[in-house]
Design a protein around this motif. Structure first.
Motif, PDB file in Angstrom:
ATOM      1  N   MET A 144      10.258  14.034   4.722  1.00 45.73           N
ATOM      2  CA  MET A 144       9.562  14.699   5.821  1.00 45.73           C
ATOM      3  C   MET A 144       8.242  13.997   6.151  1.00 45.73           C
ATOM      4  SD  MET A 144       8.138  18.193   3.938  1.00 45.73           S
ATOM      5  CE  MET A 144       7.773  18.962   5.511  1.00 45.73           C
ATOM      6  N   VAL A 145       7.694  13.244   5.172  1.00 48.45           N
ATOM      7  CA  VAL A 145       6.463  12.485   5.411  1.00 48.45           C
ATOM      8  C   VAL A 145       6.771  10.982   5.406  1.00 48.45           C
ATOM      9  CG1 VAL A 145       4.891  14.253   4.551  1.00 48.45           C
ATOM     10  CG2 VAL A 145       5.872  12.595   2.942  1.00 48.45           C
ATOM     11  N   ASN A 146       8.027  10.663   5.737  1.00 52.20           N
ATOM     12  CA  ASN A 146       8.459   9.260   5.800  1.00 52.20           C
ATOM     13  C   ASN A 146       8.303   8.542   4.465  1.00 52.20           C
ATOM     14  OD1 ASN A 146       9.138   9.400   8.592  1.00 52.20           O
ATOM     15  ND2 ASN A 146       6.971   9.092   9.109  1.00 52.20           N
ATOM     16  N   ASN A 147       8.373   9.309   3.386  1.00 54.29           N
ATOM     17  CA  ASN A 147       8.290   8.748   2.030  1.00 54.29           C
ATOM     18  C   ASN A 147       7.032   7.894   1.833  1.00 54.29           C
ATOM     19  OD1 ASN A 147      11.459   8.818   2.797  1.00 54.29           O
ATOM     20  ND2 ASN A 147      11.161   9.334   0.627  1.00 54.29           N
ATOM     21  N   GLU A 148       5.934   8.380   2.382  1.00 51.02           N
ATOM     22  CA  GLU A 148       4.683   7.637   2.230  1.00 51.02           C
ATOM     23  C   GLU A 148       3.492   8.588   2.140  1.00 51.02           C
ATOM     24  OE1 GLU A 148       4.734   5.209   5.748  1.00 51.02           O
ATOM     25  OE2 GLU A 148       3.666   6.723   6.956  1.00 51.02           O
ATOM     26  N   ILE A 149       2.447   8.091   1.494  1.00 44.95           N
ATOM     27  CA  ILE A 149       1.171   8.796   1.466  1.00 44.95           C
ATOM     28  C   ILE A 149       0.101   7.834   1.951  1.00 44.95           C
ATOM     29  CG2 ILE A 149       0.918   8.292  -1.019  1.00 44.95           C
ATOM     30  CD1 ILE A 149      -0.880  10.835  -1.148  1.00 44.95           C
ATOM     31  N   LEU A 150      -0.646   8.241   2.949  1.00 45.98           N
ATOM     32  CA  LEU A 150      -1.743   7.431   3.482  1.00 45.98           C
ATOM     33  C   LEU A 150      -2.917   7.497   2.512  1.00 45.98           C
ATOM     34  CD1 LEU A 150      -1.579   8.662   7.194  1.00 45.98           C
ATOM     35  CD2 LEU A 150      -0.366   6.730   6.152  1.00 45.98           C
ATOM     36  N   ALA A 151      -3.519   6.343   2.226  1.00 47.09           N
ATOM     37  CA  ALA A 151      -4.563   6.312   1.209  1.00 47.09           C
ATOM     38  C   ALA A 151      -5.639   5.294   1.568  1.00 47.09           C
ATOM     39  CB  ALA A 151      -3.951   5.981  -0.147  1.00 47.09           C
ATOM     40  N   MET A 175       2.542   4.401  -1.550  1.00 48.09           N
ATOM     41  CA  MET A 175       1.149   4.493  -1.150  1.00 48.09           C
ATOM     42  C   MET A 175       0.847   3.443  -0.075  1.00 48.09           C
ATOM     43  SD  MET A 175      -2.245   4.400  -3.593  1.00 48.09           S
ATOM     44  CE  MET A 175      -1.316   5.146  -4.949  1.00 48.09           C
ATOM     45  N   ILE A 176       0.325   3.885   1.071  1.00 50.39           N
ATOM     46  CA  ILE A 176      -0.046   2.982   2.158  1.00 50.39           C
ATOM     47  C   ILE A 176      -1.573   2.874   2.157  1.00 50.39           C
ATOM     48  CG2 ILE A 176       0.146   2.480   4.612  1.00 50.39           C
ATOM     49  CD1 ILE A 176       2.836   2.635   3.120  1.00 50.39           C
ATOM     50  N   ASN A 177      -2.087   1.769   1.610  1.00 49.64           N
ATOM     51  CA  ASN A 177      -3.533   1.625   1.444  1.00 49.64           C
ATOM     52  C   ASN A 177      -4.183   0.971   2.654  1.00 49.64           C
ATOM     53  OD1 ASN A 177      -2.282   1.026  -1.594  1.00 49.64           O
ATOM     54  ND2 ASN A 177      -4.033   2.423  -1.566  1.00 49.64           N
ATOM     55  N   SER A 178      -5.356   1.490   3.013  1.00 50.28           N
ATOM     56  CA  SER A 178      -6.146   0.917   4.111  1.00 50.28           C
ATOM     57  C   SER A 178      -7.579   1.416   3.954  1.00 50.28           C
ATOM     58  CB  SER A 178      -5.568   1.325   5.467  1.00 50.28           C
ATOM     59  OG  SER A 178      -5.602   2.739   5.626  1.00 50.28           O
ATOM     60  N   SER A 179      -8.400   1.219   4.943  1.00 53.97           N
ATOM     61  CA  SER A 179      -9.764   1.742   4.905  1.00 53.97           C
ATOM     62  C   SER A 179      -9.748   3.249   5.162  1.00 53.97           C
ATOM     63  CB  SER A 179     -10.626   1.069   5.963  1.00 53.97           C
ATOM     64  OG  SER A 179     -10.187   1.431   7.262  1.00 53.97           O
ATOM     65  N   GLU A 180     -10.858   3.905   4.861  1.00 53.40           N
ATOM     66  CA  GLU A 180     -10.984   5.342   5.132  1.00 53.40           C
ATOM     67  C   GLU A 180     -10.749   5.637   6.608  1.00 53.40           C
ATOM     68  OE1 GLU A 180     -14.582   8.645   5.373  1.00 53.40           O
ATOM     69  OE2 GLU A 180     -14.750   7.015   3.924  1.00 53.40           O
ATOM     70  N   GLY A 181     -11.372   4.832   7.478  1.00 51.17           N
ATOM     71  CA  GLY A 181     -11.228   5.058   8.911  1.00 51.17           C
ATOM     72  C   GLY A 181      -9.805   4.881   9.400  1.00 51.17           C
ATOM     73  N   ALA A 182      -9.129   3.832   8.904  1.00 54.90           N
ATOM     74  CA  ALA A 182      -7.745   3.578   9.328  1.00 54.90           C
ATOM     75  C   ALA A 182      -6.813   4.673   8.822  1.00 54.90           C
ATOM     76  CB  ALA A 182      -7.290   2.213   8.813  1.00 54.90           C
ATOM     77  N   MET A 183      -7.034   5.129   7.594  1.00 57.88           N
ATOM     78  CA  MET A 183      -6.219   6.209   7.040  1.00 57.88           C
ATOM     79  C   MET A 183      -6.345   7.463   7.896  1.00 57.88           C
ATOM     80  SD  MET A 183      -6.626   8.241   3.379  1.00 57.88           S
ATOM     81  CE  MET A 183      -8.132   9.079   3.946  1.00 57.88           C
ATOM     82  N   LEU A 184      -7.565   7.824   8.243  1.00 60.52           N
ATOM     83  CA  LEU A 184      -7.783   9.050   9.017  1.00 60.52           C
ATOM     84  C   LEU A 184      -7.264   8.922  10.450  1.00 60.52           C
ATOM     85  CD1 LEU A 184     -11.344   9.999   7.747  1.00 60.52           C
ATOM     86  CD2 LEU A 184      -9.182  11.112   7.187  1.00 60.52           C
ATOM     87  N   GLU A 195       3.140  16.580  13.496  1.00 63.86           N
ATOM     88  CA  GLU A 195       4.109  15.996  12.579  1.00 63.86           C
ATOM     89  C   GLU A 195       3.634  16.163  11.135  1.00 63.86           C
ATOM     90  OE1 GLU A 195       4.540  11.930  13.671  1.00 63.86           O
ATOM     91  OE2 GLU A 195       5.551  12.360  15.571  1.00 63.86           O
ATOM     92  N   PRO A 196       4.557  16.251  10.179  1.00 64.59           N
ATOM     93  CA  PRO A 196       4.158  16.305   8.773  1.00 64.59           C
ATOM     94  C   PRO A 196       3.486  14.991   8.370  1.00 64.59           C
ATOM     95  CG  PRO A 196       6.424  17.018   9.040  1.00 64.59           C
ATOM     96  CD  PRO A 196       6.015  16.396  10.341  1.00 64.59           C
ATOM     97  N   VAL A 197       2.451  15.077   7.552  1.00 63.17           N
ATOM     98  CA  VAL A 197       1.772  13.877   7.076  1.00 63.17           C
ATOM     99  C   VAL A 197       1.150  14.177   5.717  1.00 63.17           C
ATOM    100  CG1 VAL A 197      -0.378  14.461   8.292  1.00 63.17           C
ATOM    101  CG2 VAL A 197       0.073  12.080   7.634  1.00 63.17           C
ATOM    102  N   LEU A 198       1.167  13.187   4.851  1.00 61.98           N
ATOM    103  CA  LEU A 198       0.590  13.305   3.507  1.00 61.98           C
ATOM    104  C   LEU A 198      -0.457  12.211   3.352  1.00 61.98           C
ATOM    105  CD1 LEU A 198       0.739  14.550   0.584  1.00 61.98           C
ATOM    106  CD2 LEU A 198       2.470  12.783   0.091  1.00 61.98           C
ATOM    107  N   LEU A 199      -1.636  12.585   2.895  1.00 58.69           N
ATOM    108  CA  LEU A 199      -2.700  11.605   2.726  1.00 58.69           C
ATOM    109  C   LEU A 199      -3.584  11.948   1.544  1.00 58.69           C
ATOM    110  CD1 LEU A 199      -5.643  12.267   5.162  1.00 58.69           C
ATOM    111  CD2 LEU A 199      -3.552  13.625   5.345  1.00 58.69           C
ATOM    112  N   TYR A 200      -4.439  11.016   1.189  1.00 62.99           N
ATOM    113  CA  TYR A 200      -5.433  11.247   0.138  1.00 62.99           C
ATOM    114  C   TYR A 200      -6.689  11.814   0.777  1.00 62.99           C
ATOM    115  CZ  TYR A 200      -9.028  10.303  -3.363  1.00 62.99           C
ATOM    116  OH  TYR A 200     -10.059  10.429  -4.241  1.00 62.99           O
ATOM    117  N   GLY A 201      -7.291  12.804   0.143  1.00 69.01           N
ATOM    118  CA  GLY A 201      -8.510  13.390   0.688  1.00 69.01           C
ATOM    119  C   GLY A 201      -9.467  13.827  -0.395  1.00 69.01           C
ATOM    120  N   TRP A 202     -10.704  14.054  -0.012  1.00 74.37           N
ATOM    121  CA  TRP A 202     -11.720  14.491  -0.963  1.00 74.37           C
ATOM    122  C   TRP A 202     -12.775  15.309  -0.243  1.00 74.37           C
ATOM    123  CZ3 TRP A 202     -11.034   9.672   1.010  1.00 74.37           C
ATOM    124  CH2 TRP A 202     -12.086   9.107   1.716  1.00 74.37           C
ATOM    125  N   GLU A 203     -13.376  16.193  -0.984  1.00 71.17           N
ATOM    126  CA  GLU A 203     -14.494  16.984  -0.475  1.00 71.17           C
ATOM    127  C   GLU A 203     -15.754  16.636  -1.254  1.00 71.17           C
ATOM    128  OE1 GLU A 203     -12.968  21.201   1.227  1.00 71.17           O
ATOM    129  OE2 GLU A 203     -12.932  21.011  -0.942  1.00 71.17           O
TER     130      GLU A 203
END
Length: 293
Positions: A144-151, A175-184, A195-203
């Motif tokens: 559902m997330v194209n078998n990837e996580i944006l990171a 894991m699809i690695n890029s800069s913070e800006g490109a990931m977002l 669309e469904p999407v999975l990514l790395y995030g932090w607070e």
């Protein structure tokens, strides 16, 4: 007449001796003399969580009479610079994610205060993915997330922890690695289409306000990304080089609410220096206490 002459000579000698002792004190305490204060170098990464406290501290240190320079670099280079003394201060050291650097350079760098202790990080999805609330909920649904996580950049130690979570749950995601800006930007494009999407995030981060995201719980390996705190790291020579700056930073703290509010303002186009100046003006009593005034 002689008595008056003796008194005059004594007064002149006292004045000369006082002048010499005062001059010597100034020469021996450059941190109290604005003209002789050292230049302090602040490390800057391209993370928004680094930008906010760096701008605030730069503002305060300049008000204390220091000349402040910024040095932008990737995280590994930041810690190398701290270890050699080319960099004096880094305002965004995450624990435990960056502990490997602290251990490697423990002879020359130190954490001297916690900016905040209730930071969070992990896998993130939009809130409209209502059936996905724990990392385990992704198992068997990775397509559902194209078998990837944006990171973010694979050089960031937090990406090792992210891979550990993927392995612990045996998730079929890359894991699809890029800069913070490109990931977002990639995440935003999917979210605008619902669309469904999975990514790395932090607070703290504005992504939770701007993109309406949620951090997934991690019940299987909660020790990963658990009890995250963010610290000020300095080269150990700062204590002698600029003792007043060191004392101020030893008492430094800021709330996550303030951080996210300022990050959001900057992401919405406000000037970072203006945002920092407003915070300084509104928190002068707090700043005075941190400085020990």
């Amino acid at each position: 007449m002689k008595k008056s002459l003796y008194i005059l000579i004594a007064l002149l000698l006292s004045a000369v001796m006082y002048g010499c002792s005062s001059s010597g004190a100034v020469e021996n305490d450059a941190d109290n003399n604005k003209e002789n204060k050292p230049t302090i170098t602040l490390a800057e990464t391209n993370w928004t969580s680094t930008l906010v406290p760096t701008e605030i501290v730069k503002n305060i240190l300049e008000n204390m009479g220091y000349k402040v320079e910024g040095q932008q670099a990737e995280l590994g280079a930041v810690y190398t610079g701290l270890s050699t003394g080319d960099v004096d201060i880094f305002m965004d050291s995450w624990a435990p994610q960056q502990n490997q650097y602290m251990n490697e350079y423990s002879d020359t760098i130190e954490r001297i205060s916690a900016s905040y202790e209730d930071a969070r990080a992990g896998m993130v999805v939009p809130k409209y993915m209502e059936d996905i609330n724990d990392v385990g909920d992704l198992k068997g649904k990775e397509d559902m997330v194209n078998n990837e996580i944006l990171a973010i950049s694979e050089s960031d130690p937090a990406m090792e922890d992210l891979q550990d979570i993927i392995d612990a749950y045996n998730l079929d995601v890359e894991m699809i690695n890029s800069s913070e800006g490109a990931m977002l930007a990639a995440a935003k494009a999917k979210i605008e289409k619902k669309e469904p999407v999975l990514l790395y995030g932090w607070e703290p981060h504005s992504m939770f306000q701007l993109l309406d995201l949620k951090i997934l719980t991690n019940n299987k390996v909660p020790e990963i990304y658990g009890d995250t705190s963010v610290h000020v790291v300095v080269n150990k020579g700062l204590k002698e080089k600029a003792p007043k700056a060191y004392k101020f930073l030893s008492n430094w703290s800021i709330s996550i609410d303030d951080m996210e509010d300022m990050i959001t303002k900057i992401d919405n186009g406000q000037n970072p220096e203006d945002v920092a100046q407003t915070w300084v003006e509104n928190h002068q009593d707090k700043i005075d206490k941190m400085k020990g005034d």
